[in-house]
Design a protein around this motif. Structure first.
Motif, mmCIF file in Angstrom:
data_model
loop_
_atom_site.group_PDB
_atom_site.id
_atom_site.type_symbol
_atom_site.label_atom_id
_atom_site.label_comp_id
_atom_site.label_asym_id
_atom_site.label_seq_id
_atom_site.Cartn_x
_atom_site.Cartn_y
_atom_site.Cartn_z
ATOM 1 N N PHE A 55 53.462 0.224 78.381
ATOM 2 C CA PHE A 55 54.507 0.429 79.443
ATOM 3 C C PHE A 55 55.489 1.827 79.250
ATOM 4 N N LEU A 56 55.296 2.164 77.832
ATOM 5 C CA LEU A 56 55.960 3.301 77.648
ATOM 6 C C LEU A 56 55.322 4.316 77.060
ATOM 7 N N ALA A 57 54.164 4.576 77.354
ATOM 8 C CA ALA A 57 53.250 5.864 76.984
ATOM 9 C C ALA A 57 53.807 7.256 77.461
ATOM 10 N N ALA A 58 54.168 7.304 78.468
ATOM 11 C CA ALA A 58 54.492 8.426 79.312
ATOM 12 C C ALA A 58 56.040 8.756 78.805
ATOM 13 N N PRO A 59 57.033 7.856 78.728
ATOM 14 C CA PRO A 59 58.382 8.161 78.358
ATOM 15 C C PRO A 59 58.564 8.653 76.823
ATOM 16 N N LEU A 60 57.671 8.038 75.910
ATOM 17 C CA LEU A 60 57.804 8.035 74.537
ATOM 18 C C LEU A 60 56.824 9.238 73.955
ATOM 19 N N ALA A 61 55.936 9.755 74.878
ATOM 20 C CA ALA A 61 55.113 10.931 74.624
ATOM 21 C C ALA A 61 55.927 12.131 74.838
ATOM 22 N N ILE A 62 56.908 12.001 76.087
ATOM 23 C CA ILE A 62 57.763 13.199 76.583
ATOM 24 C C ILE A 62 58.902 13.350 75.227
ATOM 25 N N LEU A 63 59.294 12.190 74.737
ATOM 26 C CA LEU A 63 60.260 12.151 73.596
ATOM 27 C C LEU A 63 59.549 12.819 72.462
ATOM 28 N N ALA A 64 58.501 12.259 71.952
ATOM 29 C CA ALA A 64 57.814 13.101 71.100
ATOM 30 C C ALA A 64 57.482 14.398 71.137
ATOM 31 N N LEU A 65 57.541 14.965 72.409
ATOM 32 C CA LEU A 65 57.310 16.443 72.370
ATOM 33 C C LEU A 65 58.827 17.250 72.328
ATOM 34 N N ARG A 66 59.930 16.365 72.306
ATOM 35 C CA ARG A 66 61.147 16.874 72.151
ATOM 36 C C ARG A 66 61.375 16.787 70.694
ATOM 37 N N VAL A 67 60.848 16.179 69.916
ATOM 38 C CA VAL A 67 61.006 16.159 68.323
ATOM 39 C C VAL A 67 60.422 17.389 67.793
ATOM 40 N N GLY A 68 61.163 18.418 67.201
ATOM 41 C CA GLY A 68 60.559 19.356 66.486
ATOM 42 C C GLY A 68 60.809 19.406 64.962
#
Length: 493
Positions: free
Chosen positions: A128-141
């Motif tokens: 259910f959260l693959a896309a949102p969590l993946a986008i969040l992971a991209l924001r983590v530098g």
């Protein structure tokens, strides 16, 4: 969409696929329970056997091996204080004391229940959260990674035992050894030999620090422990014990799912993070490290909760979440599947089949764990005078089999002696291990963050995420200092 899901369910629910997943789960649990035999090794060795299989069954086999080995590490951690995997190190802190108290079966059951729940919640997060969590992971530098890992390092205070000073000394030693080898820019540190240039591997350090000191204790203190065998005792986890651990299980599952979705962190860091949070918030926090079921629940729910979540960046972005999903990326490519956003458009049937198969694997993990537990639980009844040489052989063989390196075997033995000396001096081993695992992540992301900002340290608190973690670090350090001050005042009184 409903038609696609029904089609995928029919395709997965065949006896061939269920047999493949069951074999993967069982094999993973057995391999994970053998010291030195890691999940990465299991998945890598199984990869050639998937070349002639259909795409989805081949991926499900690798996923099952991954999940099984992650849980399997807890079996040896509890029974003989030898974590089969790095992510099970926290489990050994409370699992082995419980085994020595005659509650090995209870500890194994709590580890299984927590693992299955964490794994199931992780699978739901993947679906259910693959896309949102993946986008969040991209924001983590790098700055966010650094502050997150620095916050995870504060768990050292919780596992330092009666002396925070000795815990800090242990953690400092772990951070020092973690710097051995080549750094980001090609410089070598503590590279006294060619083997040292690659740094110290986690497996020989982990097993040497936790397993060999126990064997040395048997030899040195053999009169006190002659033919002593741990008793299984009551194997059932009571309703009140389970309910008391539900909060830690759910929190650990969420921590595992979130951290697993961030590439590069993996189950080990998630387990330490969850263990520290459970200890801080539990009413039984003072009993952690002495035989607390809630500690096992926090650790096992988090490391298994990270398993499914590591697939999130792999499927959504084509970026492996850890080493094992890096191997799985190769399996996807071999099968003609290209992970990434287009996978959900071009191979949606295979994606649904994978999701449903992972849910099935959670159920299979429960039954496999129950069956295998009965076999492995007999280890606790073996006299330790007989068990000690067997464990030593497993440790030596397991470490040598990873890279066929006698240097790793030497590190295993050196760390064993070091761990025994730390025991004699009452220096806790857990802070060392936490610092050794998290240290490279802290250094790497600190240097990357400073490189991006051209040396400006303000980058470390330049985003809402970094400021939140900075505030949490200050809060935890403040509470720790206050607790130590109160302890000191009570002693004087």
């Amino acid at each position: 969409m409903a038609h696609d899901i029904l089609y995928a369910l029919q395709a997965v629910a065949t006896w061939q696929n269920l047999l493949i997943m069951a074999a993967g789960i069982w094999g993973g649990v057995i391999i994970g329970a053998i010291p030195g035999m890691t999940g990465t090794m299991a998945v890598t060795l199984a990869l050639p056997f998937t070349f002639y299989m259909e795409p989805v069954p081949s991926i499900l086999l690798l996923v099952a091996l991954y999940k099984g080995s992650t849980y399997g590490g807890s079996v040896s951690a509890i029974l003989i204080k030898t974590p089969g995997t790095a992510s099970a190190a926290c489990t050994a802190l409370d699992g082995y004391p419980l085994a020595r108290q005659g509650k090995a079966g209870k500890a194994l059951n709590m580890a299984l229940y927590s693992s299955v729940i964490g794994d199931f919640i992780s699978n739901l997060s993947l679906i259910f959260l693959a896309a949102p969590l993946a986008i969040l992971a991209l924001r983590v530098g790098p700055p966010e990674y650094f502050m997150l890992m620095l916050f995870a390092l504060t768990t050292v205070a919780g596992v330092s035992g009666n002396s925070l000073l000795l815990g800090l000394i242990s953690a400092t030693f772990g951070l020092l050894l973690a710097t051995a080898g080549e750094d980001l820019y090609g410089s070598f540190r503590f590279a006294f030999t060619d083997d040292m240039q690659a740094g110290l591997s986690v497996a020989p350090v982990l097993i040497g620090l936790f397993a060999l000191p126990e064997l040395l204790k048997l030899i040195v203190f053999r009169a006190a422990h002659k033919n002593e065998a741990a008793k299984l005792g009551d194997q059932k986890v009571s309703r009140s014990e389970f309910i008391g651990s539900v909060k830690s299980i759910l929190r650990g599952s969420v921590i595992g799912a979130v951290l697993g979705a961030i590439p590069g962190i993996g189950p080990s860091a998630a387990a330490f993070f969850s263990y520290g949070e459970a200890q801080r918030t539990s009413k039984n926090g003072d009993n952690f490290g002495k035989g607390e079921l809630e500690g096992i629940a926090a650790s096992e729910s988090a490391n298994n909760g990270a398993c499914g979540a590591t697939m999130i960046p792999l499927l959504a972005l084509g970026v492996p979440g850890d080493v094992i999903t890096g191997v799985m990326l190769g399996a996807f490519m071999i099968q003609g599947l290209t992970p990434g956003p287009l996978l959900f458009q071009t191979n949606i049937h295979e994606v649904y089949m994978l999701f449903i198969g992972m849910l099935f694997s959670s159920v299979l993990l429960f039954f496999a764990g129950k069956v295998i537990m009965r076999g492995f639980s007999h280890v606790a009844r073996v006299p330790q005078s007989l068990l000690a040489p067997v464990v030593l052989l497993l440790c030596l063989f397991g470490i040598y089999s990873i890279a066929s390196s006698m240097f790793d075997v030497a590190i295993l033995l050196i760390m064993g002696v070091t761990g025994f000396i730390m025991f004699l001096l009452n220096i806790p081993a857990a802070p060392f291990l936490i610092a050794f695992i998290i240290g490279p992540m802290i250094e790497e992301n600190l240097r990357r963050a400073l490189a991006i900002s051209r040396g400006d340290p303000s980058v470390l608190i330049s985003s809402p995420i970094t400021m939140i973690f900075a505030a949490l670090i200050i809060l935890v350090v403040g509470l720790t200092v206050r607790r130590e001050f109160l302890k000191s005042r009570n002693r004087k009184a």
